[in-house]
Design a protein around this motif. Structure first.
Motif, mmCIF file in Angstrom:
data_model
loop_
_atom_site.group_PDB
_atom_site.id
_atom_site.type_symbol
_atom_site.label_atom_id
_atom_site.label_comp_id
_atom_site.label_asym_id
_atom_site.label_seq_id
_atom_site.Cartn_x
_atom_site.Cartn_y
_atom_site.Cartn_z
ATOM 1 N N UNK A 1 0.167 12.469 7.732
ATOM 2 C CA UNK A 1 -0.415 12.437 6.687
ATOM 3 C C UNK A 1 -0.596 11.106 6.549
ATOM 4 N N UNK A 2 0.451 9.659 6.789
ATOM 5 C CA UNK A 2 -0.039 8.263 6.511
ATOM 6 C C UNK A 2 -0.950 7.902 6.904
ATOM 7 N N UNK A 3 -0.909 8.278 8.689
ATOM 8 C CA UNK A 3 -2.041 8.057 10.243
ATOM 9 C C UNK A 3 -3.327 8.568 9.185
ATOM 10 N N UNK B 1 -11.604 9.782 -3.109
ATOM 11 C CA UNK B 1 -11.902 11.142 -2.341
ATOM 12 C C UNK B 1 -9.982 11.204 -1.409
ATOM 13 N N UNK B 2 -9.891 10.082 -1.718
ATOM 14 C CA UNK B 2 -8.251 10.545 -0.618
ATOM 15 C C UNK B 2 -7.617 11.586 -0.970
ATOM 16 N N UNK C 1 -8.778 5.217 5.157
ATOM 17 C CA UNK C 1 -9.374 4.367 3.978
ATOM 18 C C UNK C 1 -10.083 3.719 4.902
ATOM 19 N N UNK C 2 -9.538 3.396 6.280
ATOM 20 C CA UNK C 2 -10.007 2.189 7.240
ATOM 21 C C UNK C 2 -12.109 2.869 7.154
ATOM 22 N N UNK C 3 -12.249 4.293 7.645
ATOM 23 C CA UNK C 3 -12.964 4.672 7.032
ATOM 24 C C UNK C 3 -14.771 4.500 6.261
ATOM 25 N N UNK D 1 0.628 -0.968 -0.491
ATOM 26 C CA UNK D 1 0.110 0.263 -0.298
ATOM 27 C C UNK D 1 0.528 1.615 -0.106
ATOM 28 N N UNK D 2 1.727 1.435 1.003
ATOM 29 C CA UNK D 2 2.285 2.435 0.784
ATOM 30 C C UNK D 2 3.700 2.674 -0.454
#
Length: 76
Positions: A56-58, A72-73, A64-66, A23-24
């Protein structure tokens, strides 16, 4: 030449719960996030991230988990 100070990808993965390397890597290569300190320039080089990058990553992982989509991100 002095070494750049920052967080490596391995350190980022330890510090950002829920983030995995594929993902990163995808987020970096697609331009969603840019390592502020040093971007990889070919095989064997290291990306370095700053504290604002970690924040920013957090936030991205949380959104994303929501259920936020990648489109959208990108707008966020």
């Amino acid at each position: 030449m002095p070494e750049a100070v920052g967080f490596t990808s391995k350190e980022v993965l330890r510090l950002v719960p829920g983030l995995v390397y594929p993902t990163l890597n995808y987020w970096v290569t697609s331009g969603l996030i840019t390592p502020a300190k040093h971007d990889a320039k070919g095989y064997g080089t290291v990306r370095l991230y700053t504290l604002p990058n970690l924040i920013e990553l957090r936030i991205l992982v949380l959104l994303r988990s929501m259920g936020f989509s990648l489109q959208q991100l990108r707008r966020v």
